[in-house]
Motif scaffolding. Structure first.
Motif: not given
Length: 323
Positions: A88-89, A122-130
């Motif tokens: 989200a960016g 309870q999972g894993i976040w992979v974040t791209i947003a700058n």
């Protein structure tokens, strides 16, 4: 992981849509739950609907069927996912300033972090947003999740750009080149030249043995890696393929429990004297997220650059009240 690999995507703009497509084409996901801002004057409901339709139309050409879920702005639905990718960016805000999205992306993240957390994710976040390192830090702080389960794509992309630049100069395949950009995913990142090797042979040794072949302008190559995104943006007003593939590669490493090593943004817990913020060092990625942060024997100059990069991330955290 359960028997069905469910992956959520927040933000279906250029990058989010390409992440979805890459996950489908590689056969990584069994289910994709896609969300975006679907209320107010800036609603992206029509774009989200269109992307889900287009992806569905492509399934006949893909390795296997994927259940495609259009969750609109119901972020709580993502709580069932194994992995959530935050894309989200608003890249146009970064057209001039690498920190141009700072307030937009951190404000946007507040819309979804708590609903997802409160729904029991309870999972894993992979974040791209700058700025990637700031948003990763924000997700960790607001969600309260184990920091190893928050991964920023960070300099995974910039390291790929560095390897591609070195490949063009040396003639070697980039898969045979080990080269890292470290620090923030932004203007203060730097190439860890002391650790670069080709086929296991240190670059410094190759330069000493074959000075004519390996006489290269390191500063110019480093700048190609640092500015690669702007070159792409100048031609098409977005970046999409490479960063989406960087995220998909991290997702694949998690799903397959690969113990894959890549630079990515992770919580500093004393590395080189830094702590309390996310930035990029080489990490081992597996089913539990970041399993280990690799320690490199950086030079004093490189360590100084790392501290300067962390200082910039810390300044941005202060600007948005996360320090």
């Amino acid at each position: 992981m359960g028997t069905v690999t469910s992956i959520g995507i927040i933000g279906m703009g250029h990058v989010g849509a390409h992440v979805a497509n890459s996950l489908i084409l590689q056969g990584i996901a069994d289910e994709l739950i896609m969300t975006d801002i679907c209320s107010g004057e800036h609603s992206k409901q029509a774009k989200l609907d269109a992307e889900v339709q287009d992806l569905g139309d492509s399934l006949a050409f893909c390795p296997h069927n994927v259940a495609l879920v259009n969750a609109g702005e119901d972020y709580a639905q993502l709580a069932q996912c194994d992995i959530i990718v935050n894309a989200a960016g608003d890249v146009q805000r970064s057209a001039i300033d690498r920190d141009g999205e700072l307030f937009y992306t951190t404000d946007t993240a507040k819309r979804f972090i708590e609903p997802i957390t409160n729904a029991g994710f309870q999972g894993i976040w992979v974040t791209i947003a700058n700025p990637c390192d700031v948003v990763a830090t924000e997700i960790w702080k607001i969600s309260g999740i184990d920091a190893n389960r928050v991964i920023g794509t960070g300099t995974a992309l910039d390291s790929s750009r560095l390897k591609y630049a070195l490949s063009r100069v040396t003639g070697y395949d980039q898969h045979s080149i080990c080269a890292y950009m470290l620090g923030e995913h932004g203007a203060s990142m730097f190439a860890a030249w002391s650790t670069v090797n080709i086929g296991g042979k240190p670059l410094a040794q190759l330069q000493a043995e074959q000075p004519e072949r390996f006489a290269m302008a390191l500063a110019e190559i480093e700048d190609l890696a640092r500015q690669g995104g702007y070159k792409t943006y100048a031609g098409k007003q977005c970046t999409e393929f490479a960063v989406a593939d960087a995220a998909a590669r991290i997702v694949r490493a998690i799903v397959s429990n690969e113990h894959y090593i890549t630079p990515c943004s992770t919580l500093m817990t004393g590395q080189y004297g830094e702590s309390g913020l996310f930035t990029s060092l080489p990490c081992v990625i597996g089913a539990d997220g970041v399993e280990e942060v690799m320690h490199l024997d950086l030079t004093d100059e490189e360590i100084d650059k790392f501290h300067a990069s962390c200082a910039h991330v810390r300044d941005n955290l202060t600007r948005v009240g996360l320090a």
